[in-house]
Design a protein around this motif. Structure first.
Motif, mmCIF file in Angstrom:
data_model
loop_
_atom_site.group_PDB
_atom_site.id
_atom_site.type_symbol
_atom_site.label_atom_id
_atom_site.label_comp_id
_atom_site.label_asym_id
_atom_site.label_seq_id
_atom_site.Cartn_x
_atom_site.Cartn_y
_atom_site.Cartn_z
ATOM 1 N N TRP A 56 0.842 -1.190 0.000
ATOM 2 C CA TRP A 56 0.000 0.000 0.000
ATOM 3 C C TRP A 56 0.876 1.238 0.000
ATOM 4 O O TRP A 56 2.053 1.181 0.314
ATOM 5 C CB TRP A 56 -1.001 0.009 1.143
ATOM 6 N N PHE A 57 0.269 2.332 -0.398
ATOM 7 C CA PHE A 57 0.969 3.604 -0.518
ATOM 8 C C PHE A 57 0.355 4.593 0.447
ATOM 9 O O PHE A 57 -0.861 4.729 0.538
ATOM 10 C CB PHE A 57 0.830 4.136 -1.955
ATOM 11 N N ASP A 58 1.209 5.282 1.223
ATOM 12 C CA ASP A 58 0.711 6.409 2.006
ATOM 13 C C ASP A 58 1.299 7.680 1.393
ATOM 14 O O ASP A 58 1.950 7.629 0.355
ATOM 15 C CB ASP A 58 1.005 6.253 3.503
ATOM 16 N N ARG A 59 1.107 8.801 2.008
ATOM 17 C CA ARG A 59 1.515 10.051 1.363
ATOM 18 C C ARG A 59 3.022 10.224 1.219
ATOM 19 O O ARG A 59 3.468 11.116 0.515
ATOM 20 C CB ARG A 59 0.908 11.234 2.111
ATOM 21 N N HIS A 60 3.810 9.343 1.826
ATOM 22 C CA HIS A 60 5.266 9.471 1.749
ATOM 23 C C HIS A 60 5.931 8.395 0.899
ATOM 24 O O HIS A 60 7.073 8.544 0.490
ATOM 25 C CB HIS A 60 5.876 9.430 3.153
ATOM 26 N N GLY A 61 5.249 7.284 0.666
ATOM 27 C CA GLY A 61 5.859 6.213 -0.114
ATOM 28 C C GLY A 61 5.148 4.893 0.088
ATOM 29 O O GLY A 61 4.088 4.820 0.699
ATOM 30 N N PHE A 62 5.748 3.844 -0.464
ATOM 31 C CA PHE A 62 5.156 2.508 -0.396
ATOM 32 C C PHE A 62 5.518 1.809 0.902
ATOM 33 O O PHE A 62 6.614 1.969 1.434
ATOM 34 C CB PHE A 62 5.655 1.642 -1.564
ATOM 35 N N TRP A 63 4.581 0.976 1.356
ATOM 36 C CA TRP A 63 4.789 0.026 2.443
ATOM 37 C C TRP A 63 4.620 -1.374 1.862
ATOM 38 O O TRP A 63 3.770 -1.584 1.000
ATOM 39 C CB TRP A 63 3.722 0.194 3.531
ATOM 40 N N MET A 64 5.428 -2.302 2.341
ATOM 41 C CA MET A 64 5.246 -3.696 1.958
ATOM 42 C C MET A 64 5.430 -4.551 3.210
ATOM 43 O O MET A 64 6.399 -4.387 3.950
ATOM 44 C CB MET A 64 6.246 -4.137 0.891
ATOM 45 N N ALA A 65 4.484 -5.444 3.440
ATOM 46 C CA ALA A 65 4.563 -6.382 4.562
ATOM 47 C C ALA A 65 4.573 -7.791 3.985
ATOM 48 O O ALA A 65 3.949 -8.062 2.961
ATOM 49 C CB ALA A 65 3.374 -6.196 5.499
ATOM 50 N N TYR A 66 5.286 -8.692 4.667
ATOM 51 C CA TYR A 66 5.440 -10.065 4.191
ATOM 52 C C TYR A 66 5.216 -11.009 5.362
ATOM 53 O O TYR A 66 5.719 -10.771 6.463
ATOM 54 C CB TYR A 66 6.856 -10.228 3.632
#
Length: 128
Positions: A56-66
């Protein structure tokens, strides 16, 4: 601060877990026909459904969870195109939201049944 989207879109085809943020963002556009910058969460499972990646993307950049299960498989409801955050959390905990059934919970001598938003079952949860 970590902001988590309320809706998640699931890729129905298995995904190679070696894909990085850029590779998954391309799949969001090509397979899910959505913008990876929308702020929505995108969920990808591998073929054996023992690994999952969230993007997902927030206002500062992408997040990735695994997450990788040590045993067992994630249970996916059919169809699993889109789901709310509650259903996604249940699936990530190994619970099938379509078959969810909990024992009754009693509070002050009365059974308590609470409908948890976004799920398809009534849960016996205490209400205080």
């Amino acid at each position: 601060m970590l902001a988590v989207p309320q809706r998640a879109f699931v890729a129905n085809q298995p995904v190679d877990m070696r894909r990085s943020i850029d590779g998954l963002a391309l799949l969001v556009e090509a397979v899910l026909d959505r913008s990876p910058l929308s702020g929505e969460m995108f969920v990808f499972f591998n073929k054996s459904r023992d690994k999952v990646k969230l993007l997902w993307f927030d206002r500062h950049g992408f997040w990735m969870a695994y997450k990788r299960l040590e045993r067992g498989r994630f249970k996916l409801p059919v169809p699993a195109d889109a789901m709310d955050w509650t259903d996604l959390l249940l699936i990530l905990e190994g619970i099938d939201p379509l078959k969810l059934s909990l024992q009754d919970v009693w509070h002050n001598g009365e059974p308590v049944h609470v409908k948890v938003p976004g799920t398809r079952a009534t849960h016996g949860l205490p209400v205080y």
